[in-house]
Structure formats: C-alpha cells, structure tokens
Scaffold this motif. Structure first.
Motif, PDB file in Angstrom:
ATOM      1  N   GLN A   1      -1.535   6.756  -4.108  1.00  0.00           N
ATOM      2  CA  GLN A   1      -1.168   7.012  -2.722  1.00  0.00           C
ATOM      3  C   GLN A   1      -1.864   8.251  -2.183  1.00  0.00           C
ATOM      4  N   ALA A   2      -1.968   9.287  -3.013  1.00  0.00           N
ATOM      5  CA  ALA A   2      -2.608  10.529  -2.571  1.00  0.00           C
ATOM      6  C   ALA A   2      -4.081  10.303  -2.244  1.00  0.00           C
ATOM      7  N   VAL A   3      -4.784   9.550  -3.090  1.00  0.00           N
ATOM      8  CA  VAL A   3      -6.200   9.266  -2.841  1.00  0.00           C
ATOM      9  C   VAL A   3      -6.359   8.448  -1.567  1.00  0.00           C
ATOM     10  N   LEU A   4      -5.517   7.439  -1.398  1.00  0.00           N
ATOM     11  CA  LEU A   4      -5.649   6.535  -0.251  1.00  0.00           C
ATOM     12  C   LEU A   4      -5.227   7.203   1.058  1.00  0.00           C
ATOM     13  N   ASP A   5      -4.368   8.206   0.993  1.00  0.00           N
ATOM     14  CA  ASP A   5      -3.986   8.903   2.214  1.00  0.00           C
ATOM     15  C   ASP A   5      -5.101   9.803   2.728  1.00  0.00           C
ATOM     16  N   GLU A   6      -6.099  10.083   1.883  1.00  0.00           N
ATOM     17  CA  GLU A   6      -7.217  10.948   2.287  1.00  0.00           C
ATOM     18  C   GLU A   6      -8.522  10.189   2.504  1.00  0.00           C
ATOM     19  N   ALA A   7      -8.713   9.077   1.825  1.00  0.00           N
ATOM     20  CA  ALA A   7     -10.004   8.382   1.841  1.00  0.00           C
ATOM     21  C   ALA A   7     -10.224   7.636   3.161  1.00  0.00           C
ATOM     22  N   PRO A   8     -11.480   7.560   3.643  1.00  0.00           N
ATOM     23  CA  PRO A   8     -11.780   6.718   4.807  1.00  0.00           C
ATOM     24  C   PRO A   8     -11.430   5.265   4.507  1.00  0.00           C
ATOM     25  N   MET A   9     -10.706   4.638   5.416  1.00  0.00           N
ATOM     26  CA  MET A   9     -10.165   3.296   5.185  1.00  0.00           C
ATOM     27  C   MET A   9     -10.257   2.499   6.477  1.00  0.00           C
ATOM     28  N   ARG A  10     -10.685   1.215   6.377  1.00  0.00           N
ATOM     29  CA  ARG A  10     -10.754   0.363   7.561  1.00  0.00           C
ATOM     30  C   ARG A  10     -10.372  -1.069   7.200  1.00  0.00           C
ATOM     31  N   PRO A  11      -9.344  -1.611   7.821  1.00  0.00           N
ATOM     32  CA  PRO A  11      -8.974  -3.015   7.568  1.00  0.00           C
ATOM     33  C   PRO A  11      -9.922  -3.977   8.268  1.00  0.00           C
ATOM     34  N   LEU A  12     -10.055  -5.165   7.703  1.00  0.00           N
ATOM     35  CA  LEU A  12     -10.856  -6.233   8.303  1.00  0.00           C
ATOM     36  C   LEU A  12      -9.977  -7.237   9.041  1.00  0.00           C
ATOM     37  N   ALA A  13      -8.710  -6.903   9.217  1.00  0.00           N
ATOM     38  CA  ALA A  13      -7.780  -7.712   9.999  1.00  0.00           C
ATOM     39  C   ALA A  13      -6.945  -6.762  10.832  1.00  0.00           C
ATOM     40  N   ALA A  14      -6.369  -7.270  11.892  1.00  0.00           N
ATOM     41  CA  ALA A  14      -5.506  -6.440  12.732  1.00  0.00           C
ATOM     42  C   ALA A  14      -4.225  -6.089  11.986  1.00  0.00           C
ATOM     43  N   LEU A  15      -3.758  -4.855  12.168  1.00  0.00           N
ATOM     44  CA  LEU A  15      -2.472  -4.441  11.622  1.00  0.00           C
ATOM     45  C   LEU A  15      -1.389  -4.646  12.677  1.00  0.00           C
ATOM     46  N   SER A  16      -0.182  -4.879  12.220  1.00  0.00           N
ATOM     47  CA  SER A  16       0.933  -4.986  13.150  1.00  0.00           C
ATOM     48  C   SER A  16       1.126  -3.652  13.854  1.00  0.00           C
ATOM     49  N   ASP A  17       1.382  -3.693  15.155  1.00  0.00           N
ATOM     50  CA  ASP A  17       1.614  -2.444  15.888  1.00  0.00           C
ATOM     51  C   ASP A  17       3.092  -2.085  15.967  1.00  0.00           C
ATOM     52  N   GLN A  18       3.937  -2.877  15.273  1.00  0.00           N
ATOM     53  CA  GLN A  18       5.378  -2.631  15.331  1.00  0.00           C
ATOM     54  C   GLN A  18       6.010  -2.386  13.970  1.00  0.00           C
ATOM     55  N   ARG A  19       5.420  -2.951  12.928  1.00  0.00           N
ATOM     56  CA  ARG A  19       6.026  -2.805  11.611  1.00  0.00           C
ATOM     57  C   ARG A  19       4.915  -2.730  10.559  1.00  0.00           C
ATOM     58  N   ARG A  20       5.316  -2.581   9.323  1.00  0.00           N
ATOM     59  CA  ARG A  20       4.345  -2.435   8.243  1.00  0.00           C
ATOM     60  C   ARG A  20       3.633  -3.764   7.973  1.00  0.00           C
ATOM     61  N   THR A  21       2.404  -3.644   7.510  1.00  0.00           N
ATOM     62  CA  THR A  21       1.566  -4.801   7.219  1.00  0.00           C
ATOM     63  C   THR A  21       1.286  -4.867   5.723  1.00  0.00           C
ATOM     64  N   LEU A  22       1.408  -6.043   5.140  1.00  0.00           N
ATOM     65  CA  LEU A  22       0.982  -6.254   3.764  1.00  0.00           C
ATOM     66  C   LEU A  22      -0.539  -6.185   3.726  1.00  0.00           C
ATOM     67  N   ALA A  23      -1.065  -5.319   2.857  1.00  0.00           N
ATOM     68  CA  ALA A  23      -2.519  -5.102   2.813  1.00  0.00           C
ATOM     69  C   ALA A  23      -3.032  -5.266   1.396  1.00  0.00           C
ATOM     70  N   ALA A  24      -4.293  -5.720   1.306  1.00  0.00           N
ATOM     71  CA  ALA A  24      -5.016  -5.809   0.039  1.00  0.00           C
ATOM     72  C   ALA A  24      -6.172  -4.825   0.127  1.00  0.00           C
ATOM     73  N   VAL A  25      -6.010  -3.690  -0.528  1.00  0.00           N
ATOM     74  CA  VAL A  25      -6.946  -2.577  -0.422  1.00  0.00           C
ATOM     75  C   VAL A  25      -7.947  -2.646  -1.568  1.00  0.00           C
ATOM     76  N   VAL A  26      -9.227  -2.510  -1.240  1.00  0.00           N
ATOM     77  CA  VAL A  26     -10.267  -2.597  -2.269  1.00  0.00           C
ATOM     78  C   VAL A  26     -11.313  -1.517  -2.032  1.00  0.00           C
ATOM     79  N   PRO A  27     -11.739  -0.811  -3.091  1.00  0.00           N
ATOM     80  CA  PRO A  27     -12.778   0.205  -2.916  1.00  0.00           C
ATOM     81  C   PRO A  27     -14.158  -0.425  -2.765  1.00  0.00           C
ATOM     82  N   LEU A  28     -14.984   0.163  -1.917  1.00  0.00           N
ATOM     83  CA  LEU A  28     -16.354  -0.321  -1.750  1.00  0.00           C
ATOM     84  C   LEU A  28     -17.173  -0.138  -3.025  1.00  0.00           C
ATOM     85  N   SER A  29     -16.679   0.676  -3.952  1.00  0.00           N
ATOM     86  CA  SER A  29     -17.409   0.910  -5.209  1.00  0.00           C
ATOM     87  C   SER A  29     -17.225  -0.209  -6.217  1.00  0.00           C
ATOM     88  N   GLU A  30     -16.365  -1.191  -5.935  1.00  0.00           N
ATOM     89  CA  GLU A  30     -16.167  -2.298  -6.880  1.00  0.00           C
ATOM     90  C   GLU A  30     -17.479  -3.075  -7.055  1.00  0.00           C
TER      91      GLU A  30
END
Length: 382
Positions: free
Chosen positions: A164-193
């Motif tokens: 959580q600490a790393v992800l709260d600081e790292a540049p992050m961009r979703p490829l789908a829209a996030l909900s503007d009212q509640r939390r969104t289920l996300a699949a986070v992947v590093p570009l270094s994979e």
C-alpha cells in the motif's frame, strides 16, 4: 490519504476451468468475461443482483478486508518464465485519472476489475508482488481459456502495508473509468512485469470519399517515405515480414503499416524533423506528439484525408481494430476501405505520458494478459 485499499471480497464457487464464450465481443481493456459471470453483468442492475446473491448465500463473504494477488500464465507456447502478477485491491474515486480519453466504463465497478498501470522503474512493486505471492494463502487454482491462473489472499501484514505504501506514492493510471461515488475493484500491474504485453489498437477506414489510393500515396509522401511490401499480407510469411519491417526502426523514427485490398501493404515511415506544433488538431503536449497514433491522426487522417476529429470515440469513418489479422481480414472482406496498423507502444513511451500527466487518445492500447472478471467481487455494501 490512502488511495489503494484492502477490501471485503465476495467469493463464488469456481470450476477448475473457466472459459470465455466464443461470441465474446472485443471491449478494449475491459476484463474478460467468463461464462459464469455473464448473467450477472447482463442483469438490469448488476450491483443489486450481487447483493441478492450475497444475501442468498450464493457468494461467501470474506471475514475481513484483504488484498489479493492473481498470477496469470500465458497460453502454451506464447509466454515463458514467471507469471504476470496483478494486485486486486479497491481504489478510491480520486485515486488517479484514466490513462486514455473516454475510457471503458465497467458495467459494474464491483465485478469488472479495472486494469491499472503503475510506473515501477526500479522493480520495487514487482518484487513486492512476488514476495506477497510466496506468502499468500491459495484461494483458487485453475485455468482460464487453457492458461493457468492462481488467486492468492494476502493477509493484513507488513508486506501488505509495504504494498500500500509503494502504491500510494507511485505514478498510477487506470485503463478504465473509476466510479466517482464509491470504491472500484482494480487489477493493478507494474509496467516492469516482463510478461506484460502492451498491444496497439489499429485503425480502419470506412466510407471516406477522400481516400483514393493513388492520390493518397502521392500526398502522404510529403510526410512519409512509402515502401512497398514484397509478400502479401494474406499469407503467414507476409504477416511476419510486415511486422518485422514495421518494428525495424532507428531511435526516434515512427511508422505505420498501410493495409490495402488484395493483401497489399505499404510501410509509411514518417520523415524526421516534421514540425507538428503548427498542425490543427496536433496534441499540444510534445510527449503526445511523439506517439505513432498522434502522427497518424494529425498527419494522415486529418491533414492528408481531411477527416474531422479522427480520434473521437464512435467515429463514423475511423474504426478501432484489435489485431493485425482482423484488420487485414476486414479490408479483404470489403468491410473497410483500408487500414493502418501500428507498433506496440514501448513501455518508456507510456511511462513518459504518465510522468507528463498527459492523457492518451481513446483506444490507444490494451494489455495482455488481463485478469478475468468473476474470480471474486467487491462487496457493494462495504
């Protein structure tokens, strides 16, 4: 404030093998939809249906919030080496803006995990995901479309806090829209994979009266060097040769593949030193002006063919097409007049767009492999 959070999961009883129906439509970066999850996503109100399934006991509610790791192996013969690891988590509404304009909007934010790319220049997130997977509790192991998949629960622990600490600081961009009212289920992947593929989304033309082949080739030669391909694109040898020619560029060069009827192809290699800043419709950001798709839109579609707003979603004359084979088949069948195939966007280019806080044109890229929907769900009441 934390933007990446553990979540209370709803778990279904899954078969050992999950399959996507053969009639599945291409939806860009939407999560693949195995057959078992389609009725839920096709319901009039998927969130209400998810609550009903939970209350009926069809879904098992996890005891407490957690993070999950999904390990995806490629189909036999396509990928080798370690799996691609995604972190399943909840993202807050203001976690990050989408990477593309007009992104895919999930049918249900609790069901379809939003693919989210994270800059990981030094591999810290990739290493943490590997460590978390080693210590994770196996929830499900099986196959999706013949490729092995593992779902692992990450208990609240020092490792989960570091994630959580790393992800709260790292540049992050979703490829789908996030909900503007509640939390969104996300699949986070590093570009270094190393197993993560960034795939281009090609463009096809339909009903463009200004596209006349000979005239077009003459006009476009002012902006690009035109090279004819020897082998037809309708043969396996021609397809391989076209991909190799398109990818063989010196640093700083850009090119697209023009797909014509009869299996004919031309490499359009853009001339270096072109000043795009004065062109109408060219991106203002220098970072975006260096993208293959930006050059195609500004120089070829707008300037040479006179197409208005070629980057707009749902354009009546410019169509996004997934896969070079599909593009060639569409042109051969007469569905399209011609097509333009692009190179896969390099990781450093995507990283530069993230660093510049810029936004890509709609349907620029997709990633493979992606986490299928339905491995678990985010409890809509929590």
């Amino acid at each position: 404030m934390a933007r990446v959070l553990p979540f209370t999961a709803l778990l279904a009883s899954l078969d050992r093998s999950l399959e996507e129906p053969g009639d599945a439509a291409f939806r860009g970066n939407a999560a693949p939809r195995p057959a078992h999850v389609r009725p839920l996503l096709e319901a009039a109100n998927p969130s209400a249906e998810l609550r009903r399934m939970r209350d009926a006991g069809t879904l098992l509610k996890d005891a407490r919030p957690a993070l999950y790791v999904v390990e995806l192996h490629g189909p036999a013969g396509k990928f080798s080496g370690p799996p691609v690891r995604y972190l399943l988590c909840a993202l807050t509404p203001d976690a990050a803006p989408p990477l593309e304009h007009d992104p895919y909007r999930p049918r249900a934010w609790e069901v379809e995990p939003a693919v989210t790319l994270v800059a990981d220049d030094h591999g810290a997130l990739r290493a943490l995901l590997a460590e978390a997977a080693e210590r994770g509790i196996s929830v499900w192991k099986g196959q999706y479309d013949g490729a092995p998949v593992s779902l692992l629960r990450i208990e609240p622990s020092p490792v989960s806090k570091r994630l959580q600490a790393v992800l709260d600081e790292a540049p992050m961009r979703p490829l789908a829209a996030l909900s503007d009212q509640r939390r969104t289920l996300a699949a986070v992947v590093p570009l270094s994979e190393p197993g993560l593929e960034l795939c281009p989304i090609h463009r096809a033309l339909k009903g463009v009266e200004t596209f006349q082949e000979e005239t077009f080739l003459t006009l476009v030669s002012a902006y690009a060097r035109v090279t004819e391909l020897d082998a037809p694109l309708t043969t396996p040898q021609g397809m391989v040769a076209a991909r190799e020619r398109l990818a063989t560029l010196v640093p700083g060069q850009h090119a697209v593949l023009l797909v014509l009827p009869g299996g004919r192809g031309r490499i359009l290699r853009f001339r270096q030193g072109l000043d795009l800043a004065h062109l109408k419709g060219a991106p203002r950001s220098p970072t975006l002006r260096s993208l293959d798709l930006a050059l195609l839109n500004a120089l070829v579609l707008r300037t040479v063919l006179g197409i208005q707003d070629p980057e707009a979603s749902g354009h009546p004359q410019v169509y996004p097409v997934h896969g070079l084979e599909a593009l060639v088949q569409g042109v051969e069948a007469g569905t399209f007049q011609a097509g333009f195939a692009l190179n896969p966007p390099p990781v450093w280019e995507v990283r530069a767009v993230m660093e510049a806080q810029a936004t890509l044109p709609p349907r620029t890229l997709r990633v493979e492999p992606r986490v299928p929907a339905g491995l678990l769900f985010l409890d809509p009441e929590v």
